[in-house]
Design a protein around this motif. Structure first.
Motif, PDB file in Angstrom:
ATOM      1  N   UNK A   1       0.807  -1.222   0.000  1.00 39.25           N
ATOM      2  CA  UNK A   1       0.000   0.000   0.000  1.00 39.25           C
ATOM      3  C   UNK A   1       0.843   1.277   0.000  1.00 39.25           C
ATOM      4  N   UNK A   2       1.498   1.499  -1.095  1.00 40.61           N
ATOM      5  CA  UNK A   2       2.113   2.809  -1.325  1.00 40.61           C
ATOM      6  C   UNK A   2       1.049   3.748  -1.894  1.00 40.61           C
ATOM      7  N   UNK A   3       0.931   4.936  -1.338  1.00 45.96           N
ATOM      8  CA  UNK A   3       0.066   5.974  -1.897  1.00 45.96           C
ATOM      9  C   UNK A   3       0.961   7.120  -2.350  1.00 45.96           C
ATOM     10  N   UNK A   4       0.836   7.473  -3.629  1.00 45.33           N
ATOM     11  CA  UNK A   4       1.660   8.569  -4.137  1.00 45.33           C
ATOM     12  C   UNK A   4       0.809   9.493  -4.977  1.00 45.33           C
ATOM     13  N   UNK A   5       1.161  10.761  -4.975  1.00 49.99           N
ATOM     14  CA  UNK A   5       0.355  11.759  -5.661  1.00 49.99           C
ATOM     15  C   UNK A   5       0.483  11.616  -7.165  1.00 49.99           C
ATOM     16  N   UNK A   6      -0.553  12.023  -7.872  1.00 50.90           N
ATOM     17  CA  UNK A   6      -0.510  12.009  -9.331  1.00 50.90           C
ATOM     18  C   UNK A   6       0.566  12.985  -9.797  1.00 50.90           C
ATOM     19  N   UNK A   7       1.161  12.678 -10.922  1.00 52.65           N
ATOM     20  CA  UNK A   7       2.319  13.451 -11.353  1.00 52.65           C
ATOM     21  C   UNK A   7       3.609  12.831 -10.846  1.00 52.65           C
ATOM     22  N   UNK A   8       3.510  11.597 -10.296  1.00 56.80           N
ATOM     23  CA  UNK A   8       4.698  10.881  -9.816  1.00 56.80           C
ATOM     24  C   UNK A   8       4.605   9.416 -10.237  1.00 56.80           C
ATOM     25  N   UNK A   9       5.733   8.701 -10.130  1.00 56.08           N
ATOM     26  CA  UNK A   9       5.823   7.304 -10.517  1.00 56.08           C
ATOM     27  C   UNK A   9       6.217   6.465  -9.321  1.00 56.08           C
ATOM     28  N   UNK A  10       5.565   5.312  -9.134  1.00 54.39           N
ATOM     29  CA  UNK A  10       5.848   4.462  -7.978  1.00 54.39           C
ATOM     30  C   UNK A  10       7.248   3.864  -8.058  1.00 54.39           C
ATOM     31  N   UNK A  11       7.576   3.190  -9.171  1.00 56.87           N
ATOM     32  CA  UNK A  11       8.881   2.542  -9.328  1.00 56.87           C
ATOM     33  C   UNK A  11       9.410   2.824 -10.733  1.00 56.87           C
ATOM     34  N   UNK A  12      10.707   3.093 -10.804  1.00 54.92           N
ATOM     35  CA  UNK A  12      11.385   3.304 -12.090  1.00 54.92           C
ATOM     36  C   UNK A  12      12.704   2.543 -12.070  1.00 54.92           C
ATOM     37  N   UNK A  13      13.009   1.829 -13.157  1.00 53.56           N
ATOM     38  CA  UNK A  13      14.264   1.080 -13.221  1.00 53.56           C
ATOM     39  C   UNK A  13      14.824   1.091 -14.631  1.00 53.56           C
ATOM     40  N   UNK A  14      16.136   1.104 -14.719  1.00 55.42           N
ATOM     41  CA  UNK A  14      16.819   0.964 -16.008  1.00 55.42           C
ATOM     42  C   UNK A  14      17.449  -0.418 -16.147  1.00 55.42           C
ATOM     43  N   UNK A  15      17.051  -1.339 -15.262  1.00 53.74           N
ATOM     44  CA  UNK A  15      17.582  -2.690 -15.276  1.00 53.74           C
ATOM     45  C   UNK A  15      18.807  -2.873 -14.400  1.00 53.74           C
ATOM     46  N   UNK A  16      19.387  -1.755 -13.950  1.00 51.88           N
ATOM     47  CA  UNK A  16      20.559  -1.817 -13.068  1.00 51.88           C
ATOM     48  C   UNK A  16      20.255  -1.240 -11.688  1.00 51.88           C
ATOM     49  N   UNK A  17      19.547  -0.130 -11.666  1.00 57.88           N
ATOM     50  CA  UNK A  17      19.205   0.528 -10.407  1.00 57.88           C
ATOM     51  C   UNK A  17      17.685   0.717 -10.322  1.00 57.88           C
ATOM     52  N   UNK A  18      17.219   1.019  -9.112  1.00 54.87           N
ATOM     53  CA  UNK A  18      15.790   1.188  -8.861  1.00 54.87           C
ATOM     54  C   UNK A  18      15.564   2.517  -8.155  1.00 54.87           C
ATOM     55  N   UNK A  19      14.556   3.241  -8.589  1.00 57.07           N
ATOM     56  CA  UNK A  19      14.122   4.461  -7.909  1.00 57.07           C
ATOM     57  C   UNK A  19      12.675   4.278  -7.483  1.00 57.07           C
TER      58      UNK A  19
END
Length: 370
Positions: free
Chosen positions: A321-339
């Motif tokens: 249950x992550x809640x995040x505001x619109x205009x944002x992304x929950x998870x982003x990855x380039x295959x090496x690191x995670x944001x």
């Protein structure tokens, strides 16, 4: 009658059924309707074996016309022969199903999408999405473009009209399910249209440009970019947001919100006074949407909710249950690191109930020298 006078049973062998589907253009020979009956041109009681040259596909309507059971109307043999020689699906290059009702939720394997405008986007193409109308009835249709593992289009949905490509090894329907195969044991797509408003993609082998998405028998969803595995999703759920999964330019994003204001009419999905068609048995899978949220609960028109369990870029991730505001992304990855929790250019807020991230330890056989 289970057998005719020659001892022939009603059950048509599977290999004969596939040949009949292929000859009929994978749909009713008259109108191309996907959901059909098998009709013996030669009366069944006189048949000594199931001959694929003497069996065709007919929808309920035209089956009734051919047999004369529909209001006494009967299609002439000459007219039927013309359709048999040139079935709709082979003339048009596609079959069709026009009776898909409103979809309230989408599942890609074990990945559930609720109130999400675009479930899957690959290299700029919206592979699976909703179309919207006014605020009172925001969801008017589902749209999809499905490709096989070689990047060839096999089925599309436009505002709830389903059209399957007939140049395939096999395209079959059974009950509320459509399945497309490129070989006997190679399933490219299996879709289940549940009566409760859930569209479930149970199996998938899809490639488009640089992105690949696969769903195996266990429901796990594999996301790849240029054949590199970015994520293995065991189970996930998104409510809200604009893009559920995006794969583009070497980056995969989950739970992406592209605007600070949610798309038109979406906030009213949760507040719509019409009762949901989702059944009680799905209550453990589909979250309840409260019409009277407490002051501590962020409103659905400003926030997205995201839960995840799987592996991303070599890390085991569990998010409850992550809640995040619109205009944002929950998870982003380039295959090496995670944001986790990424702003898309505007101020953002985020709240996580529980999260764990653990590295996957490599075995000795996985280690390389150097």
């Amino acid at each position: 009658m289970t057998h005719n006078k020659f001892g022939l049973g009603r059950k048509i062998p599977s290999e004969v059924e596939r040949e009949v589907r292929r000859k009929s253009g994978f749909g009713c020979v008259v109108c191309g309707e996907i959901f059909c009956d098998y009709h013996h041109i030669e009366p069944y009681e006189d048949a000594k074996f199931h001959d694929p040259d003497k069996i065709i596909l007919l929808c309920k309507l035209h089956h009734g016309e051919v047999t004369g059971s529909l209001n006494g109307r009967k299609m002439s043999d000459d007219t039927l022969s013309k359709y048999i020689l040139s079935p709709y699906g082979l003339r048009k290059g596609n079959n069709v199903w026009r009776n898909l009702t409103s979809i309230e939720a989408i599942k890609l394997g074990n990945f559930l999408f609720l109130e999400t405008e675009i479930a899957l986007r690959i290299d700029g193409l919206d592979v699976l999405s909703f179309s919207f109308s006014d605020e009172e009835f925001p969801i008017v249709g589902v749209n999809a473009l499905f490709f096989n593992s070689e990047g060839r289009e096999i089925l599309k949905i436009k505002d709830n009209v389903v059209m399957g490509v007939t140049d395939v090894w096999d395209f079959r329907e059974e009950g509320n399910t459509i399945q497309v195969n490129s070989a006997s044991h190679k399933i490219d797509l299996r879709i289940i249209f549940h009566n409760n408003g859930l569209l479930e993609i149970e199996r998938l082998r899809l490639s488009y440009l640089n992105g690949t998405v696969e769903i195996g028998a266990d429901g796990a969803l594999i996301s790849k970019y240029r054949d590199k595995v970015y994520a293995l999703t065991q189970e996930a759920r998104i409510r809200g947001g604009q893009v559920g999964i995006e794969i583009a330019n070497g980056v995969m994003r989950l739970g992406k919100g592209e605007r600070t204001q949610y798309f038109k009419g979406a906030s009213n999905i949760a507040k719509n006074s019409q009762p949901s068609r989702l059944s009680h048995e799905d209550s453990a899978v589909l979250p309840n949407i409260s019409q009277n949220q407490s002051p501590q609960t962020p409103p659905t028109d400003n926030w997205s909710e995201f839960s995840y369990n799987g592996t991303i870029a070599g890390q085991r991730i569990s998010i409850q249950r992550m809640r995040h505001s619109h205009g944002s992304t929950a998870i982003e990855t380039d295959g090496r690191s995670i944001r986790i929790g990424v702003s898309n250019g505007s101020p953002m807020s985020m709240r996580i109930e529980k999260m764990s991230i653990n590295s996957i330890k490599k075995s000795a056989s996985d280690k390389t020298e150097g």
